[in-house]
Motif scaffolding. Structure first.
Motif, PDB file in Angstrom:
ATOM      1  N   GLU B 314       0.832  -1.206   0.000  1.00  0.00           N
ATOM      2  CA  GLU B 314       0.000   0.000   0.000  1.00  0.00           C
ATOM      3  C   GLU B 314       0.863   1.252   0.000  1.00  0.00           C
ATOM      4  O   GLU B 314       0.615   2.214  -0.723  1.00  0.00           O
ATOM      5  CB  GLU B 314      -0.920  -0.002   1.226  1.00  0.00           C
ATOM      6  CG  GLU B 314      -2.152  -0.876   1.027  1.00  0.00           C
ATOM      7  CD  GLU B 314      -2.800  -1.247   2.364  1.00  0.00           C
ATOM      8  OE1 GLU B 314      -2.553  -0.522   3.371  1.00  0.00           O
ATOM      9  OE2 GLU B 314      -3.520  -2.266   2.399  1.00  0.00           O
ATOM     10  N   ARG B 315       1.915   1.207   0.842  1.00  0.00           N
ATOM     11  CA  ARG B 315       2.801   2.360   0.941  1.00  0.00           C
ATOM     12  C   ARG B 315       3.489   2.647  -0.401  1.00  0.00           C
ATOM     13  O   ARG B 315       3.594   3.802  -0.841  1.00  0.00           O
ATOM     14  CB  ARG B 315       3.838   2.079   2.026  1.00  0.00           C
ATOM     15  CG  ARG B 315       4.643   3.283   2.450  1.00  0.00           C
ATOM     16  CD  ARG B 315       5.534   2.916   3.623  1.00  0.00           C
ATOM     17  NE  ARG B 315       6.670   3.846   3.700  1.00  0.00           N
ATOM     18  CZ  ARG B 315       6.568   5.056   4.201  1.00  0.00           C
ATOM     19  NH1 ARG B 315       5.424   5.495   4.674  1.00  0.00           N
ATOM     20  NH2 ARG B 315       7.639   5.851   4.246  1.00  0.00           N
ATOM     21  N   ALA B 317       2.409   1.760  -3.371  1.00  0.00           N
ATOM     22  CA  ALA B 317       1.415   2.209  -4.342  1.00  0.00           C
ATOM     23  C   ALA B 317       1.117   3.695  -4.129  1.00  0.00           C
ATOM     24  O   ALA B 317       1.017   4.459  -5.094  1.00  0.00           O
ATOM     25  CB  ALA B 317       0.140   1.384  -4.203  1.00  0.00           C
ATOM     26  N   ALA B 318       1.026   4.053  -2.863  1.00  0.00           N
ATOM     27  CA  ALA B 318       0.741   5.462  -2.543  1.00  0.00           C
ATOM     28  C   ALA B 318       1.872   6.358  -3.044  1.00  0.00           C
ATOM     29  O   ALA B 318       1.637   7.423  -3.632  1.00  0.00           O
ATOM     30  CB  ALA B 318       0.555   5.623  -1.039  1.00  0.00           C
ATOM     31  N   ALA B 319       3.119   5.891  -2.814  1.00  0.00           N
ATOM     32  CA  ALA B 319       4.277   6.686  -3.241  1.00  0.00           C
ATOM     33  C   ALA B 319       4.322   6.804  -4.761  1.00  0.00           C
ATOM     34  O   ALA B 319       4.620   7.864  -5.312  1.00  0.00           O
ATOM     35  CB  ALA B 319       5.562   6.051  -2.719  1.00  0.00           C
ATOM     36  N   GLY B 321       1.708   6.437  -6.814  1.00  0.00           N
ATOM     37  CA  GLY B 321       0.530   7.126  -7.331  1.00  0.00           C
ATOM     38  C   GLY B 321       0.649   8.614  -7.057  1.00  0.00           C
ATOM     39  O   GLY B 321       0.200   9.460  -7.763  1.00  0.00           O
TER      40      GLY B 321
END
Lengths: 660, 321
Positions: B314-315, B317-319, B321
């Motif tokens: 998740e981390r 993907a967040a970075a 995105g």
């Protein structure tokens, strides 16, 4: 119809056969022991189940030995015993039996096979770890050279190496390395002036395959090496003591189940390999029966084998000339080539620290050679008439008789022997036996020669299982190397068929969720693991996860492993004829362990009538020597698991894969 | 037949050893349909669910081929059984790169009573993962530690596999054969991490074994690793040193902060799984390996590996995105 194979079953039955043969003018005895006796278990041991009296006679104590040799004059007899791990014990029983006949040990003549290295490499009837086993052999050599001087204490067997797939170079090198290991061990125990005598008592038991020119060269090469070894390594001066003495059993590996009558001409040609040139001629020759790949031969089949030999000896001019290869450039060239290869291979074994330390190396090398041989047969590179070429055939009248052309053993024999050994134990002086076994244990833990204590235990009435257990306690249990882990993977010349199976394994594994996992092992005491090893290696090459369990497994061990390992299929191999007892027990044990739905495939020397019975008992597929195409077997196994449905499948040529 | 992960976990927590084969069959499954059940099972035996670390002692046994690991393992098994411990063995063998197949030969060399229900042996193929451990091995080891007193993870190798095994086991024993200098060289050069216990086999060889033991002692001292026990054993009868080795393994565990070691292991393993899945690009998204490790150190200690890996993903993907 059930018939009793008179060479086996019980001591009394075997004695009848021996006496009949002796009456016909036979001069020596050759005793085949059953697997429990060979591996040191009594008939009532769990591991003995299904094996008692099968491939030989059970001898549990001096009473059995005495019944076996009843009425046979041991001072005149030359007796060869095919016995290895428990050789010291059987020789002790023989000495005690002679004693009871009033015959002194010095008068006894004969041979104990006693080559333990090849048991680890091929035959599998070892009982103890390598180091103490070598010590037992050295003890026997040191003892007999003084006390039983006419006895051949060891017969080094290159025979079984070829059966395990050895090339001629490997056969020569590993046999010679074994001899060195034994002689080095004995040298430490006897005075140097006895070494010539010791050297001259070492004989060999070799194999001869159908490439009979090369095989003859192999024997000449062995003779040369042996002479060198005696002179250079052991300082044996007398050339007579350095003579290479050997007996032969010609090749069984090359005999086929398909069109078995062709085995007769193979056997004759193989016999030529060991008789053609006088300078390297066998002392003793045994020919197998034409139907060995089908099951136990009958007396008539054995008679035919004997007659082949008699025709060669008495009708042909084979024995009338001096060495016919003397001065042959071709033969000398061949011999030199083999010598060169063998010396190089012997050097590798020596680098490992000698034959004992090199057992894992040699085992892996043999598994690989065997694998290569099978590959060449499958690809048609190596032609086997009736098997992979010229396979068209008329129905054979030889196998059409009611008994299928083979012999079967009466199942009552085992029960009888179990009760007999219990009766023996309850009828003897237990205190004397306990004391004698304690003495065996004491000597085993120390450095003294094992023979006197062993003979005393035989005299006191101890049993084969008790003597062996005393040594197992002292020396530890041992499981030999399997060679399969070290065997190299399929080469770069991977064929399309293999690629196709790998794809299929991949596909089935995806559907199963885990990679297809198979358990391969051998129930019972039969140690001929070459077939099981090849299946294990082939399954790995096909992309399966293979749990190779090795030899000497009880049904409950197999079931427990199958469950713990979570295998999808179980593959069992049995060559000793005990499949009718053991396979149903394994199926039962699997059901009890909750793994009754795991398909079981079986390979071995299994007559067609038994094949049917096994399938009815729930075996998914049965393979016999005629199913030489391992790639096809792999395809079948994958097929078993492919559909997941329980419907009948007819994917194999035998149509044998229907599951119940 | 669908497996019920809750029932498996309950049986593990109740100490029902016969559940082991079913646990392994599930945990080893790569089928998409099983992944949810696997996660549920592992969550149900995680420290969070158990209220602490699983009680079993996770012992890693590794060393080069031919060093005598299997024979040693047989002797250790008997020793543990004599002390009344239940034992699970996960024996890991390499897989063939070409065929994907594997020969799992160790079972044939370990001598146990098939009727003894307190011993469980499972052969596992290492699969495609480099470094010697099967993907499911760690998960299986942690799950079994909820029920078995001792869980042994056995691998072959020198140099790399110790590193990965150290991320699973509470105690790592490296087995060396006297006369082979490899291990000594690997330790000195830092290729190999310093093991918790060094076992010198074939003590019956006498002098050679004594010398090997002395050399290893000296090497460890020069590296400042005085805490590493060096035990000489002979698995051949009369067996020697087995009791001492059992004591040394237990002593190491007694002196180890198991919760923090296992926590560290879980975090490193989550990272390894993440890299396996997302590759170098994923790692860059996390700011590199060191940054990822630092961030992991701030996460909730009760999280199991699967949750940690999802958090990393998740981390990343967040970075990205």
């Amino acid at each position: 119809m059930m018939r009793t194979y008179a060479g086996h079953s019980t001591a009394a039955k075997s004695n009848e056969l021996y006496r009949r043969n002796l009456a016909k003018g036979q001069t020596g005895l050759s005793i085949a022991f059953d697997l429990p006796t060979q591996t040191g278990y009594d008939a009532d041991d769990e591991l003995a189940r299904g094996e008692v009296g099968k491939v030989g006679v059970p001898v549990a104590h001096k009473g059995d030995m005495s019944a076996l040799l009843d009425g046979i004059p041991l001072d005149k007899m030359n007796t060869s015993m095919t016995i290895n791990a428990t050789a010291a014990w059987l020789l002790a029983l023989y000495i005690v039996t002679a004693e009871e006949q009033g015959v002194a040990p010095a008068q006894l003549q004969g041979t104990t096979q006693n080559d333990i290295i090849k048991e680890y490499l091929s035959r599998g009837t070892y009982a103890f770890p390598p180091a103490p086993s070598m010590r037992l052999i050295a003890d026997m050599v040191a003892y007999t050279v003084e006390e039983v001087p006419k006895w051949n204490p060891i017969n080094i067997c290159s025979y079984h190496l070829q059966e395990a797939g050895a090339t001629p170079v490997q056969e020569i090198a590993y046999a010679m390395s074994t001899a060195i290991a034994v002689l080095d061990e004995v040298r430490a125990r006897v005075p140097q002036d006895l070494m010539g005598k010791v050297f001259s008592r070492i004989s060999f038991f070799v194999n001869a395959g159908v490439r009979f020119i090369e095989e003859h060269a192999k024997l000449r090469a062995m003779g040369r090496l042996w002479d060198e070894l005696g002179r250079e390594r052991y300082g044996v001066e007398d050339p007579k003591q350095r003579r290479f003495r050997y007996g032969v059993q010609v090749n069984s590996l090359g005999l086929t189940e398909a069109q078995p009558e062709n085995n007769v001409q193979r056997i004759v040609l193989e016999a030529l390999a060991v008789t053609l040139g006088r300078d390297a001629r066998a002392r003793a020759l045994q020919l197998p029966a034409w139907n060995e790949a089908l099951g136990l031969p009958r007396p008539w089949d054995q008679q035919w084998a004997l007659r082949l030999q008699q025709v060669l000896a008495f009708e042909t001019d084979l024995l009338e000339y001096p060495d016919i290869f003397e001065g042959s450039v071709v033969m000398d060239g061949l011999v030199n080539e083999l010598l060169e290869g063998a010396r190089a291979e012997m050097a590798i074994v020596a680098e490992h620290g000698g034959a004992v330390e090199a057992v894992p190396y040699m085992k892996a090398a043999l598994v690989e050679s065997h694998r290569e041989r099978i590959r060449r047969i499958e690809s048609g590179e190596l032609k086997v008439v009736g098997q992979n070429v010229f396979t068209e055939t008329e129905p054979s009248p030889l196998t059409a008789s009611g008994d299928g052309g083979i012999m079967t053993v009466d199942p009552e024999v085992e029960q009888h022997q179990r009760e007999a050994v219990r009766a023996w134990r309850s009828g003897r002086d237990q205190a004397a036996v306990d004391a004698a076994l304690a003495e065996v244990a004491r000597v085993a833990a120390g450095e003294e020669n094992i023979m006197p204590a062993t003979i005393a235990a035989a005299r006191a009435g101890a049993t084969t299982g008790e003597w062996a257990q005393a040594l197992r306690d002292a020396f530890g249990q041992y499981r030999g190397p399997t060679g399969v882990g070290e065997a190299a993977g399929a080469g770069v010349d991977d064929d399309a068929a293999l690629e196709q199976i790998r794809d299929e394994v991949e596909r089935v594994s995806e559907a199963l969720g885990r990679r297809l996992k198979i358990l391969v092992g051998k129930p019972g005491l039969d140690g001929h693991s070459n077939g099981a090893e090849q299946i294990a290696v082939a399954a790995r090459d096909a992309g399966m996860e293979v749990v190779y369990e090795g030899i000497r497994l009880t049904p409950s061990q197999i079931a427990s492993s199958a469950v713990q390992e979570g295998v999808h299929v179980v593959g069992l191999s049995i060559l000793s004829g005990s499949h009718r007892e053991l396979i149903p027990s394994v199926l039962e044990a699997l059901r009890e362990a909750g793994a009754g739905d795991v398909p079981v495939v079986v390979g071995g020397i299994i007559p067609p009538s038994d094949e049917q019975a096994l399938r009815e008992a729930g075996v998914a597929a049965v393979y016999t020597p005629k199913d030489f195409n391992i790639t096809q077997i792999m395809r079948d196994i994958v097929g078993l698991l492919a559909s997941g449905s329980r419907s009948d499948r007819e994917s194999s040529p035998k149509g044998s894969l229907s599951r119940r | 037949m669908a497996v019920d992960p809750a029932a498996l976990a309950r049986r593990l927590r109740d100490g029902d050893l016969t559940v082991a084969p079913a646990v392994l069959n599930l945990v080893e499954s790569r089928a998409p349909k099983d992944q949810e059940a696997i996660a549920a099972l592992l969550a149900a035996v995680s420290p969070a669910a158990l209220g602490g670390e699983a009680p079993g002692h996770l012992v890693g046994v590794t060393g080069p081929p031919g060093a005598g690991k299997s024979t040693l393992l047989s002797a250790l098994l008997h020793g543990w059984r004599e002390r009344g411990r239940s034992v699970a063995v996960l024996a890991v063998d390499p897989s063939s790169k070409r065929s994907g197949g594997a020969l799992l030969g160790d079972r044939a060399r370990i001598d146990v009573d098939p009727a003894d229900r307190a011993v469980f042996i499972r052969s596992m193929a290492a699969g495609e993962r480099l470094g010697g451990l099967a993907p499911a091995t760690r998960a299986a080891a942690h799950a079994l530690a909820a029920a078995f007193d001792v869980v042994v993870i056995e691998t072959v190798g020198v140099g790399q596999s110790e590193t990965e095994i150290a991320e699973v086991a509470d105690t790592v024993a490296v087995v060396v054969q006297p006369g082979s200098g490899d291990t000594l060289q690997f330790i000195k050069s830092g290729i190999m991490e310093i093991p918790d216990v060094l076992v010198v086999t074939k003590a019956d060889l006498g002098q050679v074994a004594t010398r090997a033991r002395r050399d290893l002692h000296a090497a460890l001292r020069s590296l400042g690793a005085r805490g590493t026990a060096v035990v000489a054993v002979s698995s051949l009868p009369p067996a020697q040193g087995i009791d001492r080795l059992l004591d040394a393994l237990e002593a190491h565990r007694g002196a180890t902060d198991v919760p923090s070691r296992r926590l560290q292991a879980r975090r490193l393993h989550a990272l390894a799984d993440f890299v396996e899945e997302h590759g170098a690009r994923g790692l860059r998204a996390l700011g590199g390996r060191r940054a990822a490790e630092k961030w992991l150190a701030t996460t909730d200690p009760a999280l199991d590996v699967g949750s940690l890996e999802r958090a990393l993903a998740e981390r990343a993907a967040a970075a990205a995105g």
